[in-house]
Design a protein around this motif. Sequence first.
Motif, PDB file in Angstrom:
ATOM      1  N   UNK A  90      11.166  -8.459   2.550  1.00 50.34           N
ATOM      2  CA  UNK A  90      12.398  -7.670   2.668  1.00 50.34           C
ATOM      3  C   UNK A  90      12.721  -6.988   1.342  1.00 50.34           C
ATOM      4  N   UNK A  91      12.481  -7.718   0.255  1.00 50.86           N
ATOM      5  CA  UNK A  91      12.793  -7.159  -1.061  1.00 50.86           C
ATOM      6  C   UNK A  91      11.881  -5.988  -1.412  1.00 50.86           C
ATOM      7  N   UNK A  92      10.633  -6.094  -0.987  1.00 53.71           N
ATOM      8  CA  UNK A  92       9.705  -4.968  -1.218  1.00 53.71           C
ATOM      9  C   UNK A  92      10.233  -3.735  -0.486  1.00 53.71           C
ATOM     10  N   UNK A  93      10.659  -3.947   0.757  1.00 54.04           N
ATOM     11  CA  UNK A  93      11.190  -2.826   1.545  1.00 54.04           C
ATOM     12  C   UNK A  93      12.422  -2.229   0.884  1.00 54.04           C
ATOM     13  N   UNK A  94      13.308  -3.114   0.413  1.00 57.35           N
ATOM     14  CA  UNK A  94      14.523  -2.628  -0.246  1.00 57.35           C
ATOM     15  C   UNK A  94      14.170  -1.863  -1.514  1.00 57.35           C
ATOM     16  N   UNK A  95      13.220  -2.394  -2.260  1.00 58.87           N
ATOM     17  CA  UNK A  95      12.812  -1.717  -3.488  1.00 58.87           C
ATOM     18  C   UNK A  95      12.239  -0.338  -3.178  1.00 58.87           C
ATOM     19  N   UNK A  96      11.416  -0.274  -2.156  1.00 56.48           N
ATOM     20  CA  UNK A  96      10.796   0.991  -1.754  1.00 56.48           C
ATOM     21  C   UNK A  96      11.869   2.004  -1.353  1.00 56.48           C
ATOM     22  N   UNK A  97      12.821   1.538  -0.550  1.00 55.82           N
ATOM     23  CA  UNK A  97      13.914   2.430  -0.141  1.00 55.82           C
ATOM     24  C   UNK A  97      14.727   2.916  -1.335  1.00 55.82           C
ATOM     25  N   UNK A  98      15.043   1.982  -2.234  1.00 55.79           N
ATOM     26  CA  UNK A  98      15.833   2.344  -3.413  1.00 55.79           C
ATOM     27  C   UNK A  98      15.081   3.327  -4.299  1.00 55.79           C
ATOM     28  N   UNK A  99      13.780   3.103  -4.413  1.00 52.15           N
ATOM     29  CA  UNK A  99      12.951   3.984  -5.231  1.00 52.15           C
ATOM     30  C   UNK A  99      12.965   5.393  -4.643  1.00 52.15           C
ATOM     31  N   UNK A 100      12.802   5.471  -3.337  1.00 51.10           N
ATOM     32  CA  UNK A 100      12.890   6.759  -2.646  1.00 51.10           C
ATOM     33  C   UNK A 100      14.201   7.462  -2.970  1.00 51.10           C
ATOM     34  N   UNK A 101      15.297   6.743  -2.778  1.00 44.51           N
ATOM     35  CA  UNK A 101      16.621   7.301  -3.074  1.00 44.51           C
ATOM     36  C   UNK A 101      16.682   7.798  -4.514  1.00 44.51           C
TER      37      UNK A 101
ATOM     38  N   UNK B 195       0.835  -1.214   0.000  1.00 46.46           N
ATOM     39  CA  UNK B 195       0.000   0.000   0.000  1.00 46.46           C
ATOM     40  C   UNK B 195       0.867   1.261   0.000  1.00 46.46           C
ATOM     41  N   UNK B 196       1.856   1.278   0.879  1.00 45.05           N
ATOM     42  CA  UNK B 196       2.692   2.473   1.030  1.00 45.05           C
ATOM     43  C   UNK B 196       3.440   2.771  -0.274  1.00 45.05           C
ATOM     44  N   UNK B 197       4.001   1.734  -0.857  1.00 45.15           N
ATOM     45  CA  UNK B 197       4.739   1.866  -2.119  1.00 45.15           C
ATOM     46  C   UNK B 197       3.826   2.361  -3.242  1.00 45.15           C
ATOM     47  N   UNK B 198       2.656   1.744  -3.355  1.00 46.71           N
ATOM     48  CA  UNK B 198       1.690   2.113  -4.398  1.00 46.71           C
ATOM     49  C   UNK B 198       1.252   3.569  -4.221  1.00 46.71           C
ATOM     50  N   UNK B 199       0.967   3.932  -2.973  1.00 44.63           N
ATOM     51  CA  UNK B 199       0.553   5.321  -2.707  1.00 44.63           C
ATOM     52  C   UNK B 199       1.678   6.297  -3.030  1.00 44.63           C
ATOM     53  N   UNK B 200       2.889   5.924  -2.669  1.00 41.16           N
ATOM     54  CA  UNK B 200       4.050   6.779  -2.944  1.00 41.16           C
ATOM     55  C   UNK B 200       4.183   7.041  -4.449  1.00 41.16           C
ATOM     56  N   UNK B 201       4.066   5.982  -5.247  1.00 43.90           N
ATOM     57  CA  UNK B 201       4.181   6.152  -6.698  1.00 43.90           C
ATOM     58  C   UNK B 201       3.047   7.009  -7.250  1.00 43.90           C
ATOM     59  N   UNK B 202       1.848   6.794  -6.712  1.00 44.07           N
ATOM     60  CA  UNK B 202       0.699   7.530  -7.243  1.00 44.07           C
ATOM     61  C   UNK B 202       0.666   9.011  -6.846  1.00 44.07           C
ATOM     62  N   UNK B 203       1.494   9.378  -5.852  1.00 44.89           N
ATOM     63  CA  UNK B 203       1.591  10.816  -5.533  1.00 44.89           C
ATOM     64  C   UNK B 203       2.510  11.549  -6.503  1.00 44.89           C
ATOM     65  N   UNK B 204       3.331  10.788  -7.234  1.00 48.09           N
ATOM     66  CA  UNK B 204       4.245  11.420  -8.198  1.00 48.09           C
ATOM     67  C   UNK B 204       3.499  11.667  -9.513  1.00 48.09           C
ATOM     68  N   UNK B 205       3.660  12.876 -10.036  1.00 52.39           N
ATOM     69  CA  UNK B 205       2.941  13.222 -11.272  1.00 52.39           C
ATOM     70  C   UNK B 205       3.267  12.284 -12.429  1.00 52.39           C
ATOM     71  N   UNK B 206       4.506  11.809 -12.471  1.00 48.87           N
ATOM     72  CA  UNK B 206       4.925  11.074 -13.678  1.00 48.87           C
ATOM     73  C   UNK B 206       4.563   9.587 -13.678  1.00 48.87           C
ATOM     74  N   UNK B 207       3.961   9.120 -12.578  1.00 51.31           N
ATOM     75  CA  UNK B 207       3.655   7.682 -12.472  1.00 51.31           C
ATOM     76  C   UNK B 207       2.212   7.415 -12.073  1.00 51.31           C
ATOM     77  N   UNK B 208       1.729   6.231 -12.428  1.00 48.84           N
ATOM     78  CA  UNK B 208       0.626   5.630 -11.675  1.00 48.84           C
ATOM     79  C   UNK B 208       0.693   4.114 -11.805  1.00 48.84           C
ATOM     80  N   UNK B 209       0.179   3.434 -10.791  1.00 48.25           N
ATOM     81  CA  UNK B 209       0.259   1.971 -10.782  1.00 48.25           C
ATOM     82  C   UNK B 209      -1.008   1.399 -11.420  1.00 48.25           C
ATOM     83  N   UNK B 210      -0.856   0.326 -12.176  1.00 47.49           N
ATOM     84  CA  UNK B 210      -2.027  -0.306 -12.795  1.00 47.49           C
ATOM     85  C   UNK B 210      -2.369  -1.653 -12.152  1.00 47.49           C
ATOM     86  N   UNK B 211      -1.383  -2.330 -11.591  1.00 45.32           N
ATOM     87  CA  UNK B 211      -1.689  -3.541 -10.831  1.00 45.32           C
ATOM     88  C   UNK B 211      -0.508  -3.901  -9.936  1.00 45.32           C
ATOM     89  N   UNK B 212      -0.801  -4.652  -8.907  1.00 48.67           N
ATOM     90  CA  UNK B 212       0.254  -5.042  -7.976  1.00 48.67           C
ATOM     91  C   UNK B 212      -0.178  -6.265  -7.190  1.00 48.67           C
TER      92      UNK B 212
END
Lengths: 234, 234
Positions: free
Chosen positions: A159-170, A31-48
């Motif tokens: 763990x990988x989701x968390x790492x991906x989320x952190x990396x995406x943030x960075x 949820x957190x990752x999906x919401x984070x992406x959807x707050x960015x103008x250049x992205x939106x998620x279509x499925x997860x």
Amino acid sequence: MDRSAEFRKWKAQCLSKADLSRKGSVDKDVVELVQFLNTRDQFFTTSSCAGRILLLDGGINGFEVQKQNCGWLLVTHKPCEKDDVIVALKKANGDATLKFEPFILHVQCQQLQDARILAVRSTHGLEVPLSHKGKLMVTEEYIDFLLNVANQKMEENKKRIERFYNCLHHALERETMTNLHPKIKEKNNSSYTHNKQRNPEKAHAQCITKENDKELENDDDDLGINITIFPEGY
Amino acid sequence: MDRSAEFRKWKAQCLSKADLSRKGSVDKDVVELVQFLNTRDQFFTTSSCAGRILLLDGGINGFEVQKQNCGWLLVTHKPCEKDDVIVALKKANGDATLKFEPFILHVQCQQLQDARILAVRSTHGLEVPLSHKGKLMVTEEYIDFLLNVANQKMEENKKRIERFYNCLHHALERETMTNLHPKIKEKNNSSYTHNKQRNPEKAHAQCITKENDKELENDDDDLGINITIFPEGY
């Protein structure tokens, strides 16, 4: 309407639609990752999907689990116990298969350059035929062992989701920085091109991880995920 | 050097390098497809596997088969018999896993528009833990059953390679036609955009199959493959 407005309109349309998945909502662990992406103008998620253990009752010969005639005997996004599977298997008429499906995410992006981080698939799954024409082909001990493996994969997947989320943030923070200071951008681009030419698939992961996250440097598999791209033009 | 010349140079460099795979050569069942792509100026292949049955001896807890410490007990691109697996399993010290890995293909392309058909991954695999700390966790009867499933997947996989090759032929022929008659192009593009907005991933497959191959129309899974893209700019 310009391209940017068109993308905004499309995004608004997609995000306002009902969630047509069986579950009807985004999985808790993403949820957190999906919401984070959807707050960015250049992205939106279509499925997860955050990752799940599934027990499917497939066709008669154990070969092809066709969507139209396969039954979901069990599905869980949490660790699973042997008894749950044993009970669910009793309902199998055909060839039941236990699957672990890891984290998957599809993202649309406005510009091709953003597609570097978009759509993620993990490689560590399980697909294990358990019964044939309703007859169990393995022991209960094996099911116990198998669920131990599946539950460990589920844990690693988190763990990988968390790492991906952190990396995406960075990566996105860095991108914002880069836009403010164009000289950094030039440096990044040349490094990126170099990676790409060695291994195009891996390069996508590296463009996020390599420069931003020291702890990942010794991980042979980078994020342990494959990254594929769906830029808006395609 | 212009972009086109740069791509040609990169292609020549890549194709002249030694094949670094364990096998050291392109799999028989995809040689024709790989050669076909490499004769086109706008493409070259970077890796491929026709599909294979693998038996891996993994880490101690059956969890993660790390490349650096996993042993290949058996690998075959042909149907496999129970006795081969039984013999190979005797060499397992850790947690052995039987895998069926379907057709995979990575292709580089010069222009983004060509990326619509590039890089293919199939979804029908198997990943079955068979032993734990060297101890077999299933019966010989199960191994027999499992290999039957794996061999059927191998057979289906071959058919999918053929279908993909045929569809690719059609698509590239059509593209050549379209370049000669730009009016057709306009029609194709609008159809493609429509598909994309419904389901970006599926649209890639459809852009090849939907208009060109009537026999595929009733196949829920289209080609039964996922198509991902690696355009040269990424």
